[in-house]
Every structure is written in structure tokens, then in C-alpha cells.
Design an enzyme around this catalytic site. Structure first.
Site, PDB file in Angstrom:
ATOM      1  N   ASP A 200     -11.121   2.628   4.698  1.00 43.60           N
ATOM      2  CA  ASP A 200     -11.710   1.372   4.147  1.00 43.60           C
ATOM      3  C   ASP A 200     -12.869   1.398   4.612  1.00 43.60           C
ATOM      4  O   ASP A 200     -13.943  -0.112   4.345  1.00 43.60           O
ATOM      5  CB  ASP A 200     -11.045   0.434   5.467  1.00 43.60           C
ATOM      6  CG  ASP A 200      -9.692  -0.467   5.425  1.00 43.60           C
ATOM      7  OD1 ASP A 200      -9.589  -0.322   3.934  1.00 43.60           O
ATOM      8  OD2 ASP A 200      -9.560  -1.045   5.565  1.00 43.60           O
TER       9      ASP A 200
ATOM     10  N   GLN B  38      -5.263  -1.974   9.520  1.00 39.68           N
ATOM     11  CA  GLN B  38      -4.965  -3.727   9.479  1.00 39.68           C
ATOM     12  C   GLN B  38      -5.302  -3.888  10.167  1.00 39.68           C
ATOM     13  O   GLN B  38      -5.207  -3.938  11.137  1.00 39.68           O
ATOM     14  CB  GLN B  38      -3.538  -3.299   9.084  1.00 39.68           C
ATOM     15  CG  GLN B  38      -3.298  -4.123   8.501  1.00 39.68           C
ATOM     16  CD  GLN B  38      -3.294  -4.661   6.986  1.00 39.68           C
ATOM     17  OE1 GLN B  38      -3.227  -3.427   5.924  1.00 39.68           O
ATOM     18  NE2 GLN B  38      -4.163  -5.751   6.312  1.00 39.68           N
TER      19      GLN B  38
ATOM     20  N   LYS C  39       0.771  -1.660   0.041  1.00 42.61           N
ATOM     21  CA  LYS C  39      -0.121   0.191   0.033  1.00 42.61           C
ATOM     22  C   LYS C  39       0.815   1.327   0.117  1.00 42.61           C
ATOM     23  O   LYS C  39       0.264   1.884  -0.702  1.00 42.61           O
ATOM     24  CB  LYS C  39      -0.717  -0.060   1.360  1.00 42.61           C
ATOM     25  CG  LYS C  39      -1.831  -1.174   1.011  1.00 42.61           C
ATOM     26  CD  LYS C  39      -2.885  -1.498   2.045  1.00 42.61           C
ATOM     27  CE  LYS C  39      -3.167  -2.372   2.240  1.00 42.61           C
ATOM     28  NZ  LYS C  39      -4.618  -2.911   4.044  1.00 42.61           N
TER      29      LYS C  39
END
Ligand code: NDP
Length: 279
Positions: A111, A88, A44
Site C-alpha cells: 500500500d 486494511q 482483492k
């Protein structure tokens, strides 16, 4: 379906858009040292750098308390140089993921896991929607797979993939079935699918006998084994499916490209270039 090629195109368009907007900052938070998560974070950050997004790397030890993580998220929420925040997952067991997602400023929630953004999706509005489900829809669109009226079967009901992609398919007027670990006779359902999304995390769980001839099969699974990366879809499915995403090179690169798009979107919300819905 070549996700790597489509993702490369998205990234090159993104590079221009980021340059036009100026600075875009994406903060990632990694708790612990799970090797899979470390790889995702590295990918990422690399991709962010390539399109001119400033990636901010926050790491906390595996024994971090929930309060300490919430404090860090609070600081990132307040930090004006941070446009997007990604925590994460999976998080260590002492931390309640739902509380962490609730603590992220919705406008920075790249997200799409904050209940506000998830709720928007439930209502049929796309504000910030998770990168993997968006990437899957982009692939279906790119390959002109008819979604309206199609029977879509999603195997897996996680908050990050299964549920949001089912919702997007429903909004695109597919008839949607969601399978999970308690589904009886999964093959009976999958065999009826025009579009089959496998998001389980079990190597080869979808076999050729479970797939209708000509179906579009999206393999979300990324399973690391001693002999490399494998999807949830058995290689034999290629003989039956009309379209199939490879692993690697299918959904994975789309997830990263769409995450970067979400960071740009968050930056636009924050600068007032896009209106963020507010109650
Ligand atoms: P989760 O573990 O959160 O969810 C897995 C889902 O699969 C659950 O809903 C579970 O059901 C269901 N399941 C488990 N066993 C079976 C079974 N035997 N039959 C039917 N359903 C079953 O995983 P994620 O959604 O986070 O990820 C799924 C996979 O996708 C993983 O391999 C992950 O690495 C990969 N992934 C890939 C991404 C990409 O960019 N390509 C992005 C995100 C994830 P239940 O709810 O009943 O437990």
C-alpha cells in the site's frame, strides 16, 4: 474513462508475469468486520486468484489490541512465503494506524504507507506507491490527458489517496492544489482545474458548477447508500467534463489491478529481480 477495461488488460498481462516469476504471496489483514472492508478484501482475493497470486487471508476480531496486530505483522514480515502485506484500513480506534504501517517490512508494503516508501515518493522516486494513486495516473496516461503544465486539483488529503496522487501529479509536472475540509470556497479552486481528483467520501460533493468545461474528472469516492454505490461526483458533471471516471467501473478496478502489480513488484524486490533502495 473505462477503468474496468484498462484494469482487465493490466490483469491479463500480470497473469503472464506472475506465471513467469512462479509463486507470489499477498497477505491481507482485516481487523473487525466492517462490511465495506470485507467487500474490498473479497474483491482483492478474487482478483489475486485470477492472476495466479496466492492470497493469504488473516482476520482478527474488532477488539484486537495494537500489540497483537503488531505481532501478526511481525510474523508476516518474517514469513518467506509472503511477498506483500496489506493491512486494511480503517483500523479500530484502539489501534494507532501509523505504528502499524511503520511495522510493515518496507519491501512488502504493497500500500506504500510505510514512511520509507512514502518518503521515497516525496523525493520523487517510485518504489511501492499506493494502488489508487498509481491507478489514477495510469488512467490519465491511457486517455492521453496532458498532465505536464496542467492545473490539477485534488480534493482530499488522505495518506492513501489524496497526498500520494498529488505527489505523483507534481512529479508529472502538473501545478497541484490540494483541497480539504478546511478549504475556503472549494469551488473557486475546482473550477480552475484541468484535472480534478475527488477523494472525499461524500456523495455528489463535486457538482457541475464546480467543474471547468472539458476538464478530466477522476471520481475516487465509493459511497455505499441505500440505493447503491455512488461517487463523490454528481452525475450532472458528465455534461461539463471532457473525461469522467464512472462509479463503479472507474478507479475501483484500477486500484485492485495496481495492488496486484504492487504484489508482483514486491515479489521481484524480494527475489532480487528488482533492486530495492536501501540506506
Ligand atoms: P478520508 O476520509 O481518509 O479522507 C477524506 C478527505 O476528504 C480528507 O482529507 C478530508 O479533509 C476531505 N474532506 C472531507 N470533507 C470535505 C469537504 N466538505 N470539502 C473538501 N474536502 C473534504 O478518505 P479516503 O481518502 O480514504 O477515501 C476517500 C473516498 O475514496 C472514500 O469514498 C473512499 O471509500 C474512496 N476510496 C476509493 C478507492 C477506490 O479504489 N476507488 C480507494 C480508496 C478510497 P480533512 O483532511 O480536512 O479531514
Amino acid at each position: 474513462m473505462d477503468g474496468a477495461a484498462l484494469a482487465a488488460r493490466i490483469r491479463s498481462e500480470l497473469k503472464q508475469d506472475v506465471a513467469e516469476l512462479g509463486d507470489v504471496g499477498l497477505a491481507t489483514v482485516l481487523v473487525g468486520d466492517d462490511p465495506g472492508s470485507e467487500i474490498y478484501i473479497r474483491l482483492k482475493h478474487k482478483a489475486a486468484g485470477e492472476v495466479g497470486i496466492r492470497a493469504i487471508d488473516k482476520r482478527l476480531p474488532a477488539d484486537t489490541s495494537e500489540d497483537d496486530l503488531l505481532e501478526l505483522v511481525g510474523e508476516l514480515n518474517e514469513d518467506d512465503s509472503v511477498d506483500g502485506i496489506l493491512v486494511q484500513t480503517p483500523l479500530p480506534s484502539q489501534i494507532d494506524e501509523a505504528r502499524v504501517m511503520l511495522s510493515i517490512e518496507p519491501m512488502k508494503d504493497v500500500d506504500g504507507l510505510h514512511p520509507f516508501n512514502a518518503g521515497q515518493l516525496f523525493f520523487g522516486h517510485q518504489t511501492l506507491v499506493g494502488a489508487t494513486p498509481v491507478g489514477i495516473m495510469r488512467l490519465l496516461d491511457e486517455y492521453r490527458i496532458p498532465v505536464e503544465g496542467a492545473h490539477a486539483v485534488v480534493v482530499g488529503r488522505s495518506l492513501i489517496v489524496g497526498r500520494p496522487v498529488a505527489m505523483l501529479l507534481l512529479h508529472a509536472n502538473a501545478t497541484v492544489t490540494i483541497g480539504h475540509s478546511r478549504t475556503q470556497d472549494l469551488a473557486r479552486h475546482t473550477r480552475a482545474a484541468d484535472i480534478l481528483v475527488a477523494a472525499v467520501g461524500k456523495v455528489g460533493i463535486i457538482t457541475a458548477e464546480m467543474v471547468k468545461s472539458g476538464a478530466a474528472v477522476i471520481d475516487v469516492g465509493i459511497n455505499r447508500t441505500d440505493d447503491g454505490l455512488h461517487g463523490d461526483v454528481d452525475p450532472g458533471v458528465a455534461e461539463v467534463a471532457g473525461h469522467l471516471t464512472p462509479v463503479p467501473g472507474g478507479v475501483g478496478p484500477m486500484t485492485i489491478a495496481c495492488l496486484l502489480e504492487n504484489a508482483l513488484r514486491a515479489a521481484r524486490y524480494r527475489r532480487g529481480a528488482l533492486a530495492f533502495p536501501r540506506i
